[in-house]
Write a protein that holds these residues in place. Structure first.
Motif, PDB file in Angstrom:
ATOM      1  N   ASN A 147       0.787  -1.228   0.000  1.00 43.99           N
ATOM      2  CA  ASN A 147       0.000   0.000   0.000  1.00 43.99           C
ATOM      3  C   ASN A 147       0.821   1.281   0.000  1.00 43.99           C
ATOM      4  O   ASN A 147       0.253   2.374  -0.022  1.00 43.99           O
ATOM      5  CB  ASN A 147      -1.010  -0.001   1.157  1.00 43.99           C
ATOM      6  CG  ASN A 147      -0.376   0.159   2.522  1.00 43.99           C
ATOM      7  OD1 ASN A 147       0.814   0.452   2.648  1.00 43.99           O
ATOM      8  ND2 ASN A 147      -1.159  -0.045   3.561  1.00 43.99           N
ATOM      9  N   ARG A 148       2.153   1.163   0.026  1.00 45.62           N
ATOM     10  CA  ARG A 148       3.006   2.345  -0.179  1.00 45.62           C
ATOM     11  C   ARG A 148       3.713   2.285  -1.530  1.00 45.62           C
ATOM     12  O   ARG A 148       4.399   3.223  -1.911  1.00 45.62           O
ATOM     13  CB  ARG A 148       4.029   2.449   0.952  1.00 45.62           C
ATOM     14  CG  ARG A 148       3.409   2.939   2.251  1.00 45.62           C
ATOM     15  CD  ARG A 148       3.801   2.068   3.416  1.00 45.62           C
ATOM     16  NE  ARG A 148       5.202   2.210   3.779  1.00 45.62           N
ATOM     17  CZ  ARG A 148       5.903   1.254   4.409  1.00 45.62           C
ATOM     18  NH1 ARG A 148       5.336   0.090   4.701  1.00 45.62           N
ATOM     19  NH2 ARG A 148       7.159   1.453   4.726  1.00 45.62           N
ATOM     20  N   GLY A 149       3.559   1.162  -2.226  1.00 47.28           N
ATOM     21  CA  GLY A 149       4.076   1.063  -3.579  1.00 47.28           C
ATOM     22  C   GLY A 149       5.546   0.769  -3.655  1.00 47.28           C
ATOM     23  O   GLY A 149       6.266   1.385  -4.437  1.00 47.28           O
ATOM     24  N   PHE A 150       6.031  -0.198  -2.880  1.00 45.16           N
ATOM     25  CA  PHE A 150       7.459  -0.514  -2.881  1.00 45.16           C
ATOM     26  C   PHE A 150       7.806  -1.662  -3.818  1.00 45.16           C
ATOM     27  O   PHE A 150       8.947  -2.114  -3.838  1.00 45.16           O
ATOM     28  CB  PHE A 150       7.918  -0.902  -1.472  1.00 45.16           C
ATOM     29  CG  PHE A 150       8.002   0.260  -0.510  1.00 45.16           C
ATOM     30  CD1 PHE A 150       7.621   1.536  -0.890  1.00 45.16           C
ATOM     31  CD2 PHE A 150       8.464   0.058   0.780  1.00 45.16           C
ATOM     32  CE1 PHE A 150       7.694   2.598  -0.010  1.00 45.16           C
ATOM     33  CE2 PHE A 150       8.549   1.121   1.674  1.00 45.16           C
ATOM     34  CZ  PHE A 150       8.158   2.393   1.285  1.00 45.16           C
ATOM     35  N   LYS A 151       6.852  -2.139  -4.583  1.00 51.24           N
ATOM     36  CA  LYS A 151       7.043  -3.314  -5.424  1.00 51.24           C
ATOM     37  C   LYS A 151       6.884  -2.965  -6.899  1.00 51.24           C
ATOM     38  O   LYS A 151       6.432  -1.877  -7.259  1.00 51.24           O
ATOM     39  CB  LYS A 151       6.033  -4.409  -5.055  1.00 51.24           C
ATOM     40  CG  LYS A 151       6.115  -4.885  -3.612  1.00 51.24           C
ATOM     41  CD  LYS A 151       7.331  -5.758  -3.383  1.00 51.24           C
ATOM     42  CE  LYS A 151       7.334  -6.354  -1.986  1.00 51.24           C
ATOM     43  NZ  LYS A 151       8.444  -7.301  -1.777  1.00 51.24           N
ATOM     44  N   ALA A 152       7.258  -3.927  -7.734  1.00 50.30           N
ATOM     45  CA  ALA A 152       6.943  -3.848  -9.157  1.00 50.30           C
ATOM     46  C   ALA A 152       5.855  -4.863  -9.452  1.00 50.30           C
ATOM     47  O   ALA A 152       5.824  -5.951  -8.865  1.00 50.30           O
ATOM     48  CB  ALA A 152       8.180  -4.136 -10.004  1.00 50.30           C
ATOM     49  N   TYR A 153       4.961  -4.505 -10.365  1.00 49.18           N
ATOM     50  CA  TYR A 153       3.881  -5.395 -10.776  1.00 49.18           C
ATOM     51  C   TYR A 153       3.958  -5.620 -12.278  1.00 49.18           C
ATOM     52  O   TYR A 153       4.352  -4.715 -13.031  1.00 49.18           O
ATOM     53  CB  TYR A 153       2.525  -4.806 -10.373  1.00 49.18           C
ATOM     54  CG  TYR A 153       2.411  -4.683  -8.874  1.00 49.18           C
ATOM     55  CD1 TYR A 153       2.097  -5.793  -8.096  1.00 49.18           C
ATOM     56  CD2 TYR A 153       2.685  -3.475  -8.226  1.00 49.18           C
ATOM     57  CE1 TYR A 153       2.045  -5.703  -6.705  1.00 49.18           C
ATOM     58  CE2 TYR A 153       2.626  -3.380  -6.842  1.00 49.18           C
ATOM     59  CZ  TYR A 153       2.308  -4.495  -6.092  1.00 49.18           C
ATOM     60  OH  TYR A 153       2.274  -4.414  -4.721  1.00 49.18           O
ATOM     61  N   GLY A 154       3.599  -6.818 -12.685  1.00 49.32           N
ATOM     62  CA  GLY A 154       3.719  -7.131 -14.095  1.00 49.32           C
ATOM     63  C   GLY A 154       2.767  -8.216 -14.531  1.00 49.32           C
ATOM     64  O   GLY A 154       2.054  -8.829 -13.725  1.00 49.32           O
ATOM     65  N   ILE A 155       2.768  -8.459 -15.844  1.00 48.45           N
ATOM     66  CA  ILE A 155       2.004  -9.548 -16.444  1.00 48.45           C
ATOM     67  C   ILE A 155       2.938 -10.337 -17.339  1.00 48.45           C
ATOM     68  O   ILE A 155       3.881  -9.792 -17.922  1.00 48.45           O
ATOM     69  CB  ILE A 155       0.777  -9.041 -17.230  1.00 48.45           C
ATOM     70  CG1 ILE A 155       1.169  -7.910 -18.199  1.00 48.45           C
ATOM     71  CG2 ILE A 155      -0.315  -8.575 -16.286  1.00 48.45           C
ATOM     72  CD1 ILE A 155       0.019  -7.413 -19.058  1.00 48.45           C
ATOM     73  N   ALA A 156       2.678 -11.641 -17.434  1.00 48.60           N
ATOM     74  CA  ALA A 156       3.567 -12.528 -18.185  1.00 48.60           C
ATOM     75  C   ALA A 156       2.755 -13.620 -18.865  1.00 48.60           C
ATOM     76  O   ALA A 156       1.627 -13.935 -18.469  1.00 48.60           O
ATOM     77  CB  ALA A 156       4.607 -13.152 -17.250  1.00 48.60           C
ATOM     78  N   ARG A 157       3.356 -14.198 -19.903  1.00 47.31           N
ATOM     79  CA  ARG A 157       2.821 -15.382 -20.572  1.00 47.31           C
ATOM     80  C   ARG A 157       3.803 -16.521 -20.293  1.00 47.31           C
ATOM     81  O   ARG A 157       4.900 -16.566 -20.861  1.00 47.31           O
ATOM     82  CB  ARG A 157       2.713 -15.161 -22.071  1.00 47.31           C
ATOM     83  CG  ARG A 157       1.774 -14.041 -22.492  1.00 47.31           C
ATOM     84  CD  ARG A 157       0.337 -14.485 -22.522  1.00 47.31           C
ATOM     85  NE  ARG A 157      -0.551 -13.458 -23.029  1.00 47.31           N
ATOM     86  CZ  ARG A 157      -1.867 -13.595 -23.107  1.00 47.31           C
ATOM     87  NH1 ARG A 157      -2.434 -14.727 -22.726  1.00 47.31           N
ATOM     88  NH2 ARG A 157      -2.616 -12.599 -23.568  1.00 47.31           N
ATOM     89  N   ILE A 158       3.421 -17.435 -19.409  1.00 47.99           N
ATOM     90  CA  ILE A 158       4.309 -18.520 -19.002  1.00 47.99           C
ATOM     91  C   ILE A 158       4.034 -19.743 -19.873  1.00 47.99           C
ATOM     92  O   ILE A 158       2.906 -20.264 -19.858  1.00 47.99           O
ATOM     93  CB  ILE A 158       4.109 -18.854 -17.508  1.00 47.99           C
ATOM     94  CG1 ILE A 158       4.365 -17.601 -16.663  1.00 47.99           C
ATOM     95  CG2 ILE A 158       5.023 -19.990 -17.080  1.00 47.99           C
ATOM     96  CD1 ILE A 158       4.150 -17.804 -15.174  1.00 47.99           C
ATOM     97  N   PRO A 159       5.022 -20.232 -20.622  1.00 48.57           N
ATOM     98  CA  PRO A 159       4.775 -21.305 -21.600  1.00 48.57           C
ATOM     99  C   PRO A 159       4.819 -22.718 -21.031  1.00 48.57           C
ATOM    100  O   PRO A 159       4.790 -23.683 -21.788  1.00 48.57           O
ATOM    101  CB  PRO A 159       5.904 -21.079 -22.619  1.00 48.57           C
ATOM    102  CG  PRO A 159       7.029 -20.521 -21.819  1.00 48.57           C
ATOM    103  CD  PRO A 159       6.379 -19.671 -20.742  1.00 48.57           C
ATOM    104  N   VAL A 160       4.922 -22.851 -19.710  1.00 43.95           N
ATOM    105  CA  VAL A 160       4.917 -24.170 -19.085  1.00 43.95           C
ATOM    106  C   VAL A 160       3.761 -24.240 -18.095  1.00 43.95           C
ATOM    107  O   VAL A 160       3.197 -23.211 -17.706  1.00 43.95           O
ATOM    108  CB  VAL A 160       6.256 -24.465 -18.371  1.00 43.95           C
ATOM    109  CG1 VAL A 160       7.409 -24.436 -19.359  1.00 43.95           C
ATOM    110  CG2 VAL A 160       6.501 -23.467 -17.240  1.00 43.95           C
ATOM    111  N   ASP A 161       3.394 -25.459 -17.678  1.00 45.16           N
ATOM    112  CA  ASP A 161       2.291 -25.598 -16.737  1.00 45.16           C
ATOM    113  C   ASP A 161       2.748 -25.272 -15.319  1.00 45.16           C
ATOM    114  O   ASP A 161       3.935 -25.105 -15.039  1.00 45.16           O
ATOM    115  CB  ASP A 161       1.678 -26.997 -16.811  1.00 45.16           C
ATOM    116  CG  ASP A 161       2.682 -28.099 -16.493  1.00 45.16           C
ATOM    117  OD1 ASP A 161       3.316 -28.046 -15.424  1.00 45.16           O
ATOM    118  OD2 ASP A 161       2.832 -29.018 -17.323  1.00 45.16           O
TER     119      ASP A 161
END
Length: 428
Positions: free
Chosen positions: A274-288
């Motif tokens: 809630n203070r924004g100390f992280k990075a956020y992202g989206i990914a396409r993971i090609p394995v299960d």
């Protein structure tokens, strides 16, 4: 997303604002002549970069000096962030961009050679992160309310993109505390501690051009529990955790389907920092899921150096290869920012809500991607240069608060204007 737009007109405008006096200010003893030694990636070795732009940001003064040459740049001595950007065409005709960055470069000598590695990126048609609401709202008592944080994705392309299989993740490392982690894998992968994936067969969740895809912490009408909040029961998905802590139990909304939880570090339930100390992202993971959890664990060492001594540490987390990652947004706070926790290939900058740690003005605010233009059909096209400092508007009224006209502070003031990006009004 790895689509890069270099808007030269804005850079030309910057050049017109910088005079020789800016570069040569002070006596000879005050200046340093800089040569940038850039190592090009294998794809671009032997090729001639085009439209080269090098930016020198003086951390102390906030002034940026822009050059088109890697050699002979004369600057005032001080602390700098240096950014390298260029275009290149591969032998097969693929056109892409070269980007590199060095932060906290100390210039104290009369001359210096700065080594830098440049990265090659090309267009990648997929969803992008359009907004991160991590600060949350407050209860009337002034206490933090949990559960109404969200991340909003957007289809910035001209064709349908399917959200099926897209993984939302949070970085393990924080942007406010830098250690020398060994082995250093940042140029190969990102270290993560939470992964939640959109289920589906591949075509179950289409996102049309110009449409949003809303992922909520808890997909309920939060106004029932906190009149200062808003309704998220219309979200496309929520993340849900089966807590092993009876005193901290997550809410499973009956209205919104759950993401497929691949991994999360917490034993209770996950919320955005809630203070924004992280990075956020989206990914396409090609394995299960099973293959990923078995083969992509990352163990690392580092040292904590304090007045009491040096303390060796060993930890582990999961890693995401950079080539799987679609988009990343580094978040931080101005007074505490130390580094971006991913390769410059993915994000060269950062964005924020609040200027100091525990900034009480950060509540009811989000970071939102900047609008570039409206296309011929009136569809918003947002900026995406893999530099969150340039691509995002910080400290914005969240889009869901604008859309629902709910309150923007504890004074009870309500949102009265709708915008594309927290800044640009939507004409009614």
């Amino acid at each position: 997303m790895k689509r890069i737009y270099l808007y030269l007109m804005s850079l030309i405008s910057m050049l017109t604002l910088i005079s020789c006096d800016d570069i040569l200010a002070g006596s000879d003893n005050d200046n340093c002549t800089i040569t940038l030694s850039v190592t090009l990636p294998d794809e671009a070795k032997g090729l001639t970069p085009e439209n080269l732009t090098i930016s020198f940001l003086n951390i102390s003064t906030g002034k940026t000096t822009v050059s088109q040459s890697p050699a002979g740049n004369r600057l005032l001595k001080g602390l700098y962030d240096i950014t390298y950007e260029a275009e290149v065409t591969l032998p097969n005709g693929t056109r892409g961009n070269l980007r590199g960055k060095k932060t906290s470069v100390v210039l104290t000598a009369s001359s210096a050679v700065i080594d830098m590695t440049a990265y090659f990126t090309v267009d990648n048609d997929d969803l992008i992160i359009c907004e991160v609401f991590f600060t949350g709202t407050l209860q009337s008592s002034g206490n933090q309310y949990h559960g109404d944080d969200y991340i909003k994705l957007y289809n910035n392309t001209d064709h349908v993109v399917y959200a099926d299989g897209l993984t939302l993740f949070e970085s393990k490392f924080t942007t406010t505390q830098k250690f020398e982690y060994t082995p250093d894998i940042m140029n190969e992968a990102m270290t993560v501690q939470a992964l939640y994936t959109v289920p589906g067969s591949g075509t179950d969740h289409p996102v049309e051009p110009g449409e949003y895809f809303l992922i909520a912490d808890t997909g309920i009408d939060h106004r029932v529990a906190n009149p200062n909040s808003f309704d998220l029961s219309h979200a496309d998905f929520e993340w849900f955790d089966l807590s092993t802590k009876p005193e901290h139990v997550d809410i499973d909304s009956p209205y919104v389907p759950n993401l497929d939880k691949w991994y999360c570090y917490t034993l209770s339930f996950w919320v955005l920092h809630n203070r924004g100390f992280k990075a956020y992202g989206i990914a396409r993971i090609p394995v299960d899921k099973e293959t990923y959890r078995k083969n992509y664990l990352y163990s690392y060492d580092y040292e904590i150096i304090a007045e009491a001594g040096t303390f060796p540490m060993s930890q582990s987390a999961y890693k995401l290869p950079n080539e799987w990652i679609v988009d990343v947004v580094n978040c931080s706070v101005q007074s505490e920012m130390e580094w971006t926790v991913c390769s410059p290939l993915l994000d060269m900058g950062w964005t924020n809500c609040g200027t100091i740690d525990h900034d009480k003005t950060r509540y009811f605010h989000s970071v939102r991607r900047k609008l570039l233009f409206l296309d011929e059909n009136g569809r918003p096209v947002f900026k995406d240069t893999n530099n969150s400092s340039e691509d995002f508007n910080p400290m914005c009224i969240p889009s869901e608060i604008e859309l629902q006209g709910t309150i923007i502070d504890l004074m009870g003031n309500r949102a009265t204007m709708k915008t594309y990006d927290g800044v640009t009004p939507i004409e009614q």
